[in-house]
Design a protein around this motif. Structure first.
Motif, PDB file in Angstrom:
ATOM      1  N   LEU A   1     -10.274  48.980  16.186  1.00 49.39           N
ATOM      2  CA  LEU A   1      -9.612  50.242  15.834  1.00 49.39           C
ATOM      3  C   LEU A   1     -10.649  51.151  15.181  1.00 49.39           C
ATOM      4  O   LEU A   1     -11.425  50.698  14.341  1.00 49.39           O
ATOM      5  N   PHE A   2     -10.650  52.418  15.582  1.00 52.32           N
ATOM      6  CA  PHE A   2     -11.701  53.312  15.110  1.00 52.32           C
ATOM      7  C   PHE A   2     -11.111  54.644  14.657  1.00 52.32           C
ATOM      8  O   PHE A   2     -10.180  55.165  15.279  1.00 52.32           O
ATOM      9  N   ASP A   3     -11.680  55.192  13.594  1.00 53.55           N
ATOM     10  CA  ASP A   3     -11.222  56.486  13.084  1.00 53.55           C
ATOM     11  C   ASP A   3     -11.704  57.614  13.962  1.00 53.55           C
ATOM     12  O   ASP A   3     -12.904  57.755  14.196  1.00 53.55           O
ATOM     13  N   VAL A   4     -10.782  58.401  14.475  1.00 57.90           N
ATOM     14  CA  VAL A   4     -11.161  59.624  15.182  1.00 57.90           C
ATOM     15  C   VAL A   4     -10.241  60.748  14.728  1.00 57.90           C
ATOM     16  O   VAL A   4      -9.111  60.514  14.300  1.00 57.90           O
ATOM     17  N   ALA A   5     -10.744  61.980  14.831  1.00 55.50           N
ATOM     18  CA  ALA A   5      -9.973  63.125  14.349  1.00 55.50           C
ATOM     19  C   ALA A   5      -9.066  63.696  15.436  1.00 55.50           C
ATOM     20  O   ALA A   5      -7.971  64.169  15.154  1.00 55.50           O
ATOM     21  N   TYR A   6      -9.530  63.626  16.691  1.00 57.60           N
ATOM     22  CA  TYR A   6      -8.743  64.219  17.776  1.00 57.60           C
ATOM     23  C   TYR A   6      -7.929  63.157  18.503  1.00 57.60           C
ATOM     24  O   TYR A   6      -8.415  62.045  18.722  1.00 57.60           O
ATOM     25  N   THR A   7      -6.736  63.507  18.907  1.00 54.56           N
ATOM     26  CA  THR A   7      -5.913  62.555  19.663  1.00 54.56           C
ATOM     27  C   THR A   7      -5.535  63.141  21.015  1.00 54.56           C
ATOM     28  O   THR A   7      -4.605  62.707  21.659  1.00 54.56           O
ATOM     29  N   ASN A   8      -6.288  64.163  21.450  1.00 54.65           N
ATOM     30  CA  ASN A   8      -6.136  64.684  22.818  1.00 54.65           C
ATOM     31  C   ASN A   8      -7.328  64.182  23.634  1.00 54.65           C
ATOM     32  O   ASN A   8      -8.047  63.276  23.207  1.00 54.65           O
ATOM     33  N   GLU A   9      -7.582  64.796  24.767  1.00 58.48           N
ATOM     34  CA  GLU A   9      -8.673  64.359  25.631  1.00 58.48           C
ATOM     35  C   GLU A   9     -10.018  64.317  24.892  1.00 58.48           C
ATOM     36  O   GLU A   9     -10.836  63.430  25.127  1.00 58.48           O
ATOM     37  N   ASP A  10     -10.237  65.266  23.996  1.00 61.07           N
ATOM     38  CA  ASP A  10     -11.499  65.301  23.245  1.00 61.07           C
ATOM     39  C   ASP A  10     -11.704  64.043  22.402  1.00 61.07           C
ATOM     40  O   ASP A  10     -12.836  63.682  22.086  1.00 61.07           O
ATOM     41  N   GLY A  11     -10.601  63.419  22.037  1.00 66.41           N
ATOM     42  CA  GLY A  11     -10.684  62.227  21.202  1.00 66.41           C
ATOM     43  C   GLY A  11     -11.353  61.054  21.901  1.00 66.41           C
ATOM     44  O   GLY A  11     -11.904  60.169  21.245  1.00 66.41           O
TER      45      GLY A  11
END
Ligand code: ZN
Length: 423
Positions: free
Chosen positions: A254-264
């Protein structure tokens, strides 16, 4: 059986890579090298029609030499395509043209490749070099990872194929925001929100699992899933086992990312870089670590260098033969033109060079010229020796640290031995 087919895959990959390197090194004098990609669903008839058309249009080429060379290449392709009623299952790649050789010599060369992955494009191109990117991509696409980014409102999934991210699709939820409207009871609002979140996770789990499971050769190629998002959403999603159980057990991290759209997706791959390192090469890594451990133990069970390995193979002492996929060597059997002198030696093969470009010298017995009797790729040759004593053969890529060490520090040829020998 399983091991045998893996070996075949590694070998095919090695051969494919070598062929691409050779094509890469080839150059034409003008724009006269033809690249032709035929996808599996293309009619050969349509292809030959276009080629005939291109042949006619060659009249517009100003340089006579280029014109003649392009026309020869087209004719050569046409005569080869006659043998195909339809393209093979994964399509066909044709590389044909007059290439520059050493010195001032040139030669019309045609290479036909049935690619390891299906071709999804049609291309006819005439240039001073061959267009190889679509095939090079296949070389990178050995393993596939599932990508999923999500929070409670939005999710997106896709694949990581080699270094290429393939976005697939996403979903948005109807989960209400944290602020409730006036008049609604806090408990009721919280309950509705939990239900909506659960529904959304279920939908995301089902839809992304279906996409991942549909990946062909799932059990061989699909190496795992990366999940990204803010905390605690991704943790909550993992804990709830919303993914199909075959996918759920392949979660890599599991990894922290800011975007949850395609950019993510790109953000996710970036965040997971360390976790992915060497994932595709677990088995190769184990063999290399075993070899390095034996080397440190110094109990005589680690051997390296062509000469030592050759002797150990001859007496049947090799348990596992480790060969670097970066090896570019040939074993030559040469003989004297007039007496019975024969000799074997190993040479480096640079891309674009052939044995015919090498001066083989003269006979030490009678000084007559030495001629080539047989050339074998060193991996083929050593693998054959290994087979004779039932030794395992592993082709080791340099996609990981120990793998590149095999090539740089041990000449690309090493072995774990069955017993201590004097070699
Ligand atoms: Zn001789």
């Amino acid at each position: 059986m399983a091991e045998e087919s893996e070996m075949d895959d590694a070998r095919k990959r090695y051969d494919f890579k070598k062929t691409l390197e050779k094509l890469q090194s080839q150059q034409g004098d003008g724009t006269e090298l033809i690249t032709l990609y035929i996808p599996p669903d293309k009619q050969i008839f349509d292809v030959t029609n276009q080629l005939k058309d291109e042949f006619g249009q060659c009249a517009n080429i100003k340089s006579k030499q280029t014109r003649t060379n392009v026309q020869s290449a087209i004719s050569s392709i046409l005569s080869r395509l006659k043998y195909y009623k339809r393209p093979p299952a994964k399509g066909l790649a044709v590389f044909c043209g007059t290439v520059r050789l050493y010195g001032d010599r040139t030669d019309l060369q045609c290479t036909i490749i049935e690619p390891p992955e299906p071709l999804n494009l049609y291309m006819y191109r005439c240039s001073s070099n061959f267009e190889l990117d679509p095939l090079k991509q296949m070389l990178e696409e050995k393993y596939v990872y599932g990508l999923l980014v999500l929070d409670r409102r939005e999710a997106y999934w896709g694949f990581l194929r080699g270094n290429r991210i393939e976005p697939i699709g996403g979903a948005t939820s109807t989960v209400p925001g944290k602020m409730r409207k006036g008049g609604q009871s806090a408990a009721r609002f919280g309950r509705l929100r939990e239900i909506a979140i659960n529904e959304f996770y279920t939908k995301v789990g089902e839809r992304s699992s279906a996409i991942f499971l549909a990946e062909k050769d799932f059990f061989e190629r699909f190496k795992g899933v990366l999940i990204g998002g803010p905390s605690p959403t991704k943790e909550e999603f993992e804990a709830g086992s919303y993914l199909h159980h075959e996918i759920q057990k392949k979660i890599i991290g599991l990894f922290d990312v800011a975007y949850t759209n395609e950019d993510g997706l790109a953000e996710l791959v970036d965040a997971a870089k360390d976790a992915l390192k060497g994932m595709g090469v677990v088995k190769e890594k184990e063999f290399m670590q075993r070899f390095l451990k034996e080397l440190v133990k110094d109990a005589g069970l680690a051997a390296y260098g062509e000469e030592s390995i050759r002797k150990n193979l001859e007496i049947g002492a090799v348990d596992t033969l480790l060969l670097s996929a970066n090896l570019r060597k040939s074993r030559l059997r040469v003989k004297c033109q007039s007496c019975d002198y024969t000799h074997e030696r190993t040479i480096n093969v640079e891309p674009g060079k052939t044995v015919r470009d090498i001066d083989l010298g003269s006979c030490p017995k009678c000084t007559a010229p030495i001629i080539l009797e047989e050339e074998t790729d060193i991996i083929d040759e050593l693998a054959k020796l290994a087979d004779a004593s039932s030794a395992k053969v592993e082709i080791i890529s340099d996609d990981f640290e120990e793998g590149s060490i095999l090539f740089t520090a041990f000449g690309g040829i090493a072995a774990i031995l069955r017993y201590r020998t004097g070699y």
